[in-house]
Scaffold this active site. Sequence first.
Site, PDB file in Angstrom:
ATOM      1  N   ASP A  18       0.858  -1.167   0.000  1.00 61.44           N
ATOM      2  CA  ASP A  18       0.000   0.000   0.000  1.00 61.44           C
ATOM      3  C   ASP A  18       0.908   1.235   0.000  1.00 61.44           C
ATOM      4  O   ASP A  18       2.084   1.146   0.360  1.00 61.44           O
ATOM      5  CB  ASP A  18      -0.888  -0.031   1.249  1.00 61.44           C
ATOM      6  N   ASP A  20      -0.216   5.017   0.947  1.00 59.56           N
ATOM      7  CA  ASP A  20      -0.462   6.055   1.952  1.00 59.56           C
ATOM      8  C   ASP A  20      -0.422   5.512   3.374  1.00 59.56           C
ATOM      9  O   ASP A  20      -1.072   4.506   3.684  1.00 59.56           O
ATOM     10  CB  ASP A  20      -1.814   6.715   1.685  1.00 59.56           C
TER      11      ASP A  20
END
Length: 234
Positions: A18, A20
Amino acid sequence: MTHTNQAISSKPYLAVFDLDETLIAADSACLWSEFIAEKELASDTHLAEERELMSAYANGTMDMDRYMQATLKPIIGMDSKTLTQLVAEFIERKIKPAFYADAISRIQWHKQRGDIVLVISATGEHLVKPIAKLLGADDVIAINLEQINGIITGRTTGTLSYQQGKVTRMKAWIDDHDIQFKGSYGYSDSINDLPMLDAVDRPFAVNPDPALALHAQMQDWTIMDWRHENNILR
């Protein structure tokens, strides 16, 4: 950025990250909204709307279609060249100082092993692709933006890479690539990525939110504490 399909002597692992709050100590879409407001391309009303919609993200109830419509409004009608130039400045000013040093080290660890690094994000591709390239990722899955004759329309295309959509897009990506993986790693901070973490062989909760931390503890997953260090890539 797509990894070439040359013969690989030994099967690599797939490492899925991922973006963020996992690779960077911030949310890139929020930073982008602040940046374009500083550039006087967005109003205070836009920022308030973005923050209101983002408040639902933590508990997994965000309406991603509505969020993307709202956040793309300031760049509707912008040509791709202008957008690329803006994003380059944005990354230099806002993203580079936000990288987790441990995240960079972990990506390098995977690359040294010969693993394939794939960044999967629920943020627009205009931001995710250049950030992932800077990190040395082999490929990117992000929310696709519609362009007509090189002009941003403010609409998205295809499956949104959010929650279960990340798994759908990841499986499609694997099917499209002629690589037999030995196994898979996954890294995220958010309960929104639980489907993605459940889909990999070796899930890691990175600086997890409370819901993901509890789940990780119950499942005996590895919890990683990644530290922020300013200017790591400057």
